[in-house]
Design a protein around this motif. Structure first.
Motif, PDB file in Angstrom:
ATOM      1  N   GLY A 151     -13.179  -1.811   3.330  1.00  8.71           N
ATOM      2  CA  GLY A 151     -12.987  -1.113   4.600  1.00  8.71           C
ATOM      3  C   GLY A 151     -13.819   0.155   4.681  1.00  8.71           C
ATOM      4  N   GLU A 152     -13.878   0.930   3.599  1.00  5.57           N
ATOM      5  CA  GLU A 152     -14.693   2.150   3.580  1.00  5.57           C
ATOM      6  C   GLU A 152     -16.158   1.823   3.843  1.00  5.57           C
ATOM      7  OE1 GLU A 152     -13.928   3.757  -0.300  1.00  5.57           O
ATOM      8  OE2 GLU A 152     -12.006   4.633   0.292  1.00  5.57           O
ATOM      9  N   GLU A 155     -17.452   9.283   9.948  1.00  2.00           N
ATOM     10  CA  GLU A 155     -16.098   9.136  10.492  1.00  2.00           C
ATOM     11  C   GLU A 155     -15.068   9.458   9.409  1.00  2.00           C
ATOM     12  OE1 GLU A 155     -13.305   5.788  12.711  1.00  2.00           O
ATOM     13  OE2 GLU A 155     -15.312   5.234  12.053  1.00  2.00           O
ATOM     14  N   ARG A 156     -14.022  10.204   9.801  1.00  2.00           N
ATOM     15  CA  ARG A 156     -12.979  10.594   8.847  1.00  2.00           C
ATOM     16  C   ARG A 156     -12.198   9.376   8.368  1.00  2.00           C
ATOM     17  NH1 ARG A 156     -10.435  15.671   8.675  1.00  2.00           N
ATOM     18  NH2 ARG A 156      -8.494  14.505   8.581  1.00  2.00           N
ATOM     19  N   HIS A 157     -11.938   9.350   7.077  1.00  2.00           N
ATOM     20  CA  HIS A 157     -11.078   8.336   6.487  1.00  2.00           C
ATOM     21  C   HIS A 157     -10.574   8.853   5.140  1.00  2.00           C
ATOM     22  CE1 HIS A 157     -15.037   7.404   4.726  1.00  2.00           C
ATOM     23  NE2 HIS A 157     -14.374   6.905   3.709  1.00  2.00           N
ATOM     24  N   SER A 158      -9.626   8.154   4.576  1.00  2.00           N
ATOM     25  CA  SER A 158      -9.099   8.560   3.275  1.00  2.00           C
ATOM     26  C   SER A 158      -9.967   7.964   2.165  1.00  2.00           C
ATOM     27  CB  SER A 158      -7.654   8.095   3.119  1.00  2.00           C
ATOM     28  OG  SER A 158      -7.573   6.691   3.198  1.00  2.00           O
ATOM     29  N   VAL A 159      -9.893   8.581   0.996  1.00  2.00           N
ATOM     30  CA  VAL A 159     -10.645   8.134  -0.171  1.00  2.00           C
ATOM     31  C   VAL A 159      -9.682   8.128  -1.352  1.00  2.00           C
ATOM     32  CG1 VAL A 159     -12.582   8.686  -1.714  1.00  2.00           C
ATOM     33  CG2 VAL A 159     -12.779   9.137   0.726  1.00  2.00           C
ATOM     34  N   ARG A 214      -9.486  -1.593   0.309  1.00  2.00           N
ATOM     35  CA  ARG A 214      -9.802  -0.216   0.706  1.00  2.00           C
ATOM     36  C   ARG A 214     -11.311   0.016   0.647  1.00  2.00           C
ATOM     37  NH1 ARG A 214      -8.598   4.972   0.843  1.00  2.00           N
ATOM     38  NH2 ARG A 214      -6.362   4.784   0.804  1.00  2.00           N
ATOM     39  N   GLN A 215     -11.923  -0.366  -0.458  1.00  2.00           N
ATOM     40  CA  GLN A 215     -13.354  -0.112  -0.619  1.00  2.00           C
ATOM     41  C   GLN A 215     -14.179  -0.928   0.365  1.00  2.00           C
ATOM     42  OE1 GLN A 215     -13.986  -0.654  -4.864  1.00  2.00           O
ATOM     43  NE2 GLN A 215     -13.549   1.509  -5.236  1.00  2.00           N
ATOM     44  N   ARG A 269       0.833  -1.209   0.000  1.00  2.00           N
ATOM     45  CA  ARG A 269       0.000   0.000   0.000  1.00  2.00           C
ATOM     46  C   ARG A 269       0.864   1.253   0.000  1.00  2.00           C
ATOM     47  NH1 ARG A 269      -2.129   1.874   5.553  1.00  2.00           N
ATOM     48  NH2 ARG A 269       0.123   2.194   5.619  1.00  2.00           N
ATOM     49  N   LEU A 302     -16.072  -0.612   7.802  1.00  2.00           N
ATOM     50  CA  LEU A 302     -15.266  -0.428   9.004  1.00  2.00           C
ATOM     51  C   LEU A 302     -15.247   0.994   9.549  1.00  2.00           C
ATOM     52  CD1 LEU A 302     -12.269  -2.722   8.008  1.00  2.00           C
ATOM     53  CD2 LEU A 302     -14.316  -3.308   9.325  1.00  2.00           C
ATOM     54  N   PHE A 303     -16.039   1.872   8.974  1.00  2.00           N
ATOM     55  CA  PHE A 303     -16.104   3.247   9.454  1.00  2.00           C
ATOM     56  C   PHE A 303     -17.547   3.614   9.767  1.00  2.00           C
ATOM     57  CE2 PHE A 303     -12.168   3.078   7.165  1.00  2.00           C
ATOM     58  CZ  PHE A 303     -11.312   3.895   7.891  1.00  2.00           C
TER      59      PHE A 303
END
Length: 148
Positions: free
Chosen positions: A101-102, A110-114, A98-99, A31, A105-106
């Motif tokens: 998890g988006e 909730e803030r996360h990266s995209v 990633r997708q 990653r 898992l949030f």
């Protein structure tokens, strides 16, 4: 601790793939390599992993042909780790994780990266398995067949 045996005789492609990139550190190294990291120290700062573990995982990824080492681009004595074509082909796997998890898992808001498409400035489309005719494939519509 005894060294684990590789799953090179395992007939399952998932098992063999997990053997190469299935542990936490290896996949996070991949990653970070997609995010442009190349140096040992940068990987260590990003991941907070012990030096011996990082060294082992980088060695394994190089041996598996996922990463290769090269002289540092700035001419210093350091070496850099860069993705090979084989390593770059892991991109859909990283995107799928990633997708997932988006989605799962949030908490809402909730803030996360995209992951953004640089060309459009928009989040990339959700990856989905598709049939050869382009229709969505659900798990029940597939089966594993052994290849002789």
């Amino acid at each position: 601790m005894p060294r684990r045996e590789p799953l090179t005789a395992e007939p399952c492609p998932v098992a063999r793939s997990v053997d190469v990139v299935g542990d936490r550190w290896s996949l996070l190294i991949v990653r970070d390599a997609f995010d442009g990291m190349r140096r040992f120290g940068d990987f260590q700062r990003s991941l907070g992993v012990a030096r011996n573990i990082l060294s082992d995982r980088l060695r394994r990824l190089v041996e598996a042909g996922v990463l290769q080492t090269q002289a540092a681009s700035d001419g210093s004595a350091y070496q850099e780790y860069v993705l090979t074509a084989k390593g770059e082909s892991l991109f859909p796997i990283v995107v799928a994780l990633r997708q997932w998890g988006e989605q799962h898992l949030f908490a809402r808001g909730e803030r996360h990266s995209v992951l953004i498409d640089k060309r459009t400035g928009q989040p990339i489309a959700l990856m989905t398995p598709q049939s050869t005719d382009g229709s969505l494939l659900l798990p029940a519509a597939t089966e594993v067949q052994k290849v002789p």
